[in-house]
Enzyme design. Sequence first.
Site, PDB file in Angstrom:
ATOM      1  N   HIS A  22      80.887   0.911 108.630  1.00 39.38           N
ATOM      2  CA  HIS A  22      79.987   0.283 109.619  1.00 39.38           C
ATOM      3  C   HIS A  22      79.358  -0.971 109.012  1.00 39.38           C
ATOM      4  O   HIS A  22      78.142  -1.129 109.009  1.00 39.38           O
ATOM      5  CB  HIS A  22      78.889   1.250 110.077  1.00 39.38           C
ATOM      6  CG  HIS A  22      79.353   2.275 111.057  1.00 39.38           C
ATOM      7  ND1 HIS A  22      78.622   3.420 111.327  1.00 39.38           N
ATOM      8  CD2 HIS A  22      80.448   2.348 111.841  1.00 39.38           C
ATOM      9  CE1 HIS A  22      79.260   4.137 112.219  1.00 39.38           C
ATOM     10  NE2 HIS A  22      80.368   3.512 112.556  1.00 39.38           N
ATOM     11  N   HIS A  78      88.115   7.811 121.522  1.00 38.95           N
ATOM     12  CA  HIS A  78      86.980   6.929 121.202  1.00 38.95           C
ATOM     13  C   HIS A  78      87.568   5.627 120.701  1.00 38.95           C
ATOM     14  O   HIS A  78      88.604   5.627 120.035  1.00 38.95           O
ATOM     15  CB  HIS A  78      86.102   7.614 120.154  1.00 38.95           C
ATOM     16  CG  HIS A  78      85.023   6.769 119.573  1.00 38.95           C
ATOM     17  ND1 HIS A  78      84.282   5.875 120.308  1.00 38.95           N
ATOM     18  CD2 HIS A  78      84.524   6.702 118.302  1.00 38.95           C
ATOM     19  CE1 HIS A  78      83.388   5.300 119.514  1.00 38.95           C
ATOM     20  NE2 HIS A  78      83.528   5.774 118.295  1.00 38.95           N
ATOM     21  N   GLU A  80      85.980   2.784 119.038  1.00 41.68           N
ATOM     22  CA  GLU A  80      85.474   2.015 117.911  1.00 41.68           C
ATOM     23  C   GLU A  80      86.683   1.612 117.058  1.00 41.68           C
ATOM     24  O   GLU A  80      87.699   2.317 117.026  1.00 41.68           O
ATOM     25  CB  GLU A  80      84.499   2.879 117.113  1.00 41.68           C
ATOM     26  CG  GLU A  80      83.519   2.133 116.256  1.00 41.68           C
ATOM     27  CD  GLU A  80      82.440   3.050 115.698  1.00 41.68           C
ATOM     28  OE1 GLU A  80      81.616   2.551 114.910  1.00 41.68           O
ATOM     29  OE2 GLU A  80      82.417   4.250 116.032  1.00 41.68           O
ATOM     30  N   ASP A  82      87.660   1.713 114.092  1.00 44.01           N
ATOM     31  CA  ASP A  82      88.269   2.580 113.087  1.00 44.01           C
ATOM     32  C   ASP A  82      89.215   3.592 113.728  1.00 44.01           C
ATOM     33  O   ASP A  82      89.994   4.243 113.030  1.00 44.01           O
ATOM     34  CB  ASP A  82      87.207   3.284 112.249  1.00 44.01           C
ATOM     35  CG  ASP A  82      86.179   4.026 113.083  1.00 44.01           C
ATOM     36  OD1 ASP A  82      85.698   3.444 114.071  1.00 44.01           O
ATOM     37  OD2 ASP A  82      85.825   5.164 112.738  1.00 44.01           O
ATOM     38  N   HIS A 144      79.520   9.564 119.344  1.00 43.17           N
ATOM     39  CA  HIS A 144      78.234   8.886 119.315  1.00 43.17           C
ATOM     40  C   HIS A 144      78.243   7.559 120.068  1.00 43.17           C
ATOM     41  O   HIS A 144      77.319   6.761 119.925  1.00 43.17           O
ATOM     42  CB  HIS A 144      77.789   8.655 117.857  1.00 43.17           C
ATOM     43  CG  HIS A 144      78.726   7.768 117.075  1.00 43.17           C
ATOM     44  ND1 HIS A 144      78.301   6.591 116.508  1.00 43.17           N
ATOM     45  CD2 HIS A 144      80.028   7.861 116.789  1.00 43.17           C
ATOM     46  CE1 HIS A 144      79.298   6.007 115.888  1.00 43.17           C
ATOM     47  NE2 HIS A 144      80.352   6.750 116.035  1.00 43.17           N
ATOM     48  N   ASP A 163      84.816  11.957 116.661  1.00 44.09           N
ATOM     49  CA  ASP A 163      83.807  11.806 115.602  1.00 44.09           C
ATOM     50  C   ASP A 163      82.980  13.069 115.397  1.00 44.09           C
ATOM     51  O   ASP A 163      82.421  13.280 114.317  1.00 44.09           O
ATOM     52  CB  ASP A 163      82.889  10.623 115.907  1.00 44.09           C
ATOM     53  CG  ASP A 163      83.497   9.304 115.446  1.00 44.09           C
ATOM     54  OD1 ASP A 163      84.368   9.320 114.570  1.00 44.09           O
ATOM     55  OD2 ASP A 163      83.100   8.255 115.967  1.00 44.09           O
ATOM     56  N   TYR A 191      76.967  12.917 107.314  1.00 42.95           N
ATOM     57  CA  TYR A 191      77.556  12.299 108.502  1.00 42.95           C
ATOM     58  C   TYR A 191      76.656  12.553 109.709  1.00 42.95           C
ATOM     59  O   TYR A 191      76.346  11.642 110.480  1.00 42.95           O
ATOM     60  CB  TYR A 191      78.944  12.888 108.712  1.00 42.95           C
ATOM     61  CG  TYR A 191      79.792  12.197 109.756  1.00 42.95           C
ATOM     62  CD1 TYR A 191      80.662  11.177 109.398  1.00 42.95           C
ATOM     63  CD2 TYR A 191      79.755  12.587 111.086  1.00 42.95           C
ATOM     64  CE1 TYR A 191      81.462  10.551 110.344  1.00 42.95           C
ATOM     65  CE2 TYR A 191      80.540  11.968 112.037  1.00 42.95           C
ATOM     66  CZ  TYR A 191      81.397  10.958 111.666  1.00 42.95           C
ATOM     67  OH  TYR A 191      82.184  10.345 112.610  1.00 42.95           O
ATOM     68  N   HIS A 224      87.770  11.936 111.380  1.00 41.30           N
ATOM     69  CA  HIS A 224      87.534  11.595 109.972  1.00 41.30           C
ATOM     70  C   HIS A 224      87.440  12.887 109.180  1.00 41.30           C
ATOM     71  O   HIS A 224      86.838  13.864 109.616  1.00 41.30           O
ATOM     72  CB  HIS A 224      86.226  10.818 109.779  1.00 41.30           C
ATOM     73  CG  HIS A 224      86.181   9.493 110.460  1.00 41.30           C
ATOM     74  ND1 HIS A 224      86.993   8.443 110.109  1.00 41.30           N
ATOM     75  CD2 HIS A 224      85.402   9.038 111.479  1.00 41.30           C
ATOM     76  CE1 HIS A 224      86.724   7.396 110.873  1.00 41.30           C
ATOM     77  NE2 HIS A 224      85.771   7.733 111.724  1.00 41.30           N
TER      78      HIS A 224
END
Length: 391
Positions: A22, A78, A80, A82, A144, A163, A191, A224
């Site tokens: 991030h 998701h 994002e 990554d 999130h 996530d 996390y 992850h």
Amino acid sequence: MFKLTDTVSWIGKIDWELNRFHGDEYSTHKGSSYNSYLIRDEKTVLIDTVWKPFSKEFVANLKKEIDLNKIDYIIMNHNEVDHSGGLVDLMREIPDTPIYCTKNGVKIIKGHYHQDWNFVEVKTGDTLDIGKNKLVFVEARMLHWPDSMMTYMSGENILFSNDAFGQHYASELMYNDKVDQEELFTEALKYYANILTPFSKFVVSKIEEVVALNIPISMICPSHGIIWRDNPLQIVNKYVEWAKSYKENQITIIYDTMWDGTRRMAEAIAEGIKSKDKDVTIKLFNCAKRDKNDIITEVFKSKMILIGSSTINNGILSSVASLLEMIKGLKFTDKKAAAFGSYGWSGEAVKIVTEDLKESKFEVISEGIKELWNPDEDAINRCKEFGASLT
């Protein structure tokens, strides 16, 4: 490629070198992984991709395992970067393959990559038949990001949780029952503390919603870290515990100091606390020298925090200000706090920290303590008494 079942394989990337995430906002001492999954039923499905730096490697590895044109569906839980970073290179090869995601997911993919691919919007309860198994989509807004969702694979009873339930933790052992348990839960807690704490009320409601579906879960595959196959619901139960104003019998003292006066105050306050409560865990951190995300994890575990700063230029030290900004954004609940600090002539730091703690919704139990210059013996005794008064 790593086979999880006869139908499902892991096709992601383990990133052993990652130490910041991030941007510079999250420390990853144990590396991480970007977990992508390939389902080969009567239909072939790819769930999520990898971070952009590994995009070409990801597509090349995928080609070794399957003709890309045989991928029937792409599921993006998701978006994002990554998770979605491999899309551009992948869609260059198979541009018409439908991408299943939430309505917000479409907006975010377009916002990142400015492409108008073949999107299929899904919502909670929508299903996709793929042969012997069926995929069921469950929106998980704000866990999130607004676009987050989970995908449940009936038949094999696998929850692709994105996530949720993950960790930034690199390991080729892959499964929760094979890795070091202390490392695993340390990274899982970190996390949660640093990423999911502001969304705890959504965590509870979403878990209750999934439990109400009364579906069997044999494996939880996050995006992850490792995969939960041994008693996979143990991490779900931990999330419920962590989401409900979690705290241990711990007081964390955080400070920065210019000429050691505030440090000496911190140590004296800790001594005072211990004189009244020998069972409480006390941890001290100089926030200018210690990792900010590790400190946040300790804040998450604490029933009370004490924050100290020297006064500088009518304000507080920058490392303290930065940490207070992180704390405010994480929206901790049901925790107590107080401020302390040394000063030379103006002495505003304690008042500033106190106001910041109040704004962050901590229960401020004292207006704090400040001492002039380098604390003498009387000042140190006052700090000990202050510490003792907090228990």
